[in-house]
Design a protein around this motif. Structure first.
Motif, PDB file in Angstrom:
ATOM      1  N   LYS A  10       0.830  -1.204   0.000  1.00 44.38           N
ATOM      2  CA  LYS A  10       0.000   0.000   0.000  1.00 44.38           C
ATOM      3  C   LYS A  10       0.868   1.258   0.000  1.00 44.38           C
ATOM      4  CE  LYS A  10      -3.952   1.781   2.563  1.00 44.38           C
ATOM      5  NZ  LYS A  10      -5.023   1.213   1.776  1.00 44.38           N
ATOM      6  N   TYR A  43      -5.492   2.247   6.016  1.00 40.96           N
ATOM      7  CA  TYR A  43      -5.365   0.823   6.327  1.00 40.96           C
ATOM      8  C   TYR A  43      -6.283   0.458   7.491  1.00 40.96           C
ATOM      9  CZ  TYR A  43      -3.199  -3.768   6.829  1.00 40.96           C
ATOM     10  OH  TYR A  43      -2.984  -5.124   6.873  1.00 40.96           O
ATOM     11  N   ASP A  47      -9.306  -0.696   5.130  1.00 44.87           N
ATOM     12  CA  ASP A  47      -8.948  -2.096   4.885  1.00 44.87           C
ATOM     13  C   ASP A  47      -9.297  -3.024   6.044  1.00 44.87           C
ATOM     14  OD1 ASP A  47      -7.905  -1.207   2.467  1.00 44.87           O
ATOM     15  OD2 ASP A  47      -5.932  -0.876   3.326  1.00 44.87           O
ATOM     16  N   GLU A 100      -6.565   0.761  -4.986  1.00 45.20           N
ATOM     17  CA  GLU A 100      -7.164   0.120  -3.814  1.00 45.20           C
ATOM     18  C   GLU A 100      -8.165  -0.957  -4.216  1.00 45.20           C
ATOM     19  OE1 GLU A 100      -6.707   0.413  -0.525  1.00 45.20           O
ATOM     20  OE2 GLU A 100      -5.158   1.945  -0.647  1.00 45.20           O
ATOM     21  N   PHE A 103      -6.032  -3.836  -4.511  1.00 44.92           N
ATOM     22  CA  PHE A 103      -5.428  -4.114  -3.212  1.00 44.92           C
ATOM     23  C   PHE A 103      -6.430  -4.776  -2.280  1.00 44.92           C
ATOM     24  CE2 PHE A 103      -4.322  -2.700   1.125  1.00 44.92           C
ATOM     25  CZ  PHE A 103      -3.085  -3.330   1.238  1.00 44.92           C
TER      26      PHE A 103
END
Length: 118
Positions: A10, A43, A47, A100, A103
């Motif tokens: 990231k 994050y 995430d 993203e 990701f």
């Protein structure tokens, strides 16, 4: 170890986008600061919190908004030249959110071990 690898991926992605788009506004130190702040916040929020509870689309849109406000806000505080930072932050956040999207698939499969299609 999986989280460290994910954060590294990231961070590299974010740093590359910011260096490409904000290199004329700021030095490497300022870009690194934005990368670190954005990386930690996105994050944790996008995430680890939003992605497991929602979808890839929702998490990517949240990352888009978060990236824009962090880049724009920190850019106004850190950069000497702020002309055009609004558009640079918008374009950078769109590119980051696009990255993203991919990701999040990595996060779901290899880090969070989510057994649903996102």
């Amino acid at each position: 170890m999986n989280h460290a690898k994910a954060l590294l991926i990231k961070g590299i992605m974010t740093f590359a986008v910011l260096l490409l788009l904000l290199g004329s506004f700021a030095g490497l130190g300022d870009i690194l600061v934005i990368t670190l702040v954005l990386g930690v916040i996105s994050y944790l929020a996008g995430d680890l919190f939003i992605l497991p509870k929602t979808s890839n689309l929702t998490a990517s849109l949240a990352d888009l908004a978060l990236s824009f406000f962090v880049i724009w806000g920190l850019g106004l505080m850190l950069f000497e030249q702020t002309d055009g930072i609004l558009f640079a932050a918008l374009f950078a956040s769109v590119l980051i959110a696009s990255g993203e999207w991919f990701f999040h698939s990595y996060m779901a499969d290899r880090v969070l071990r989510i057994n649903r299609k996102i």
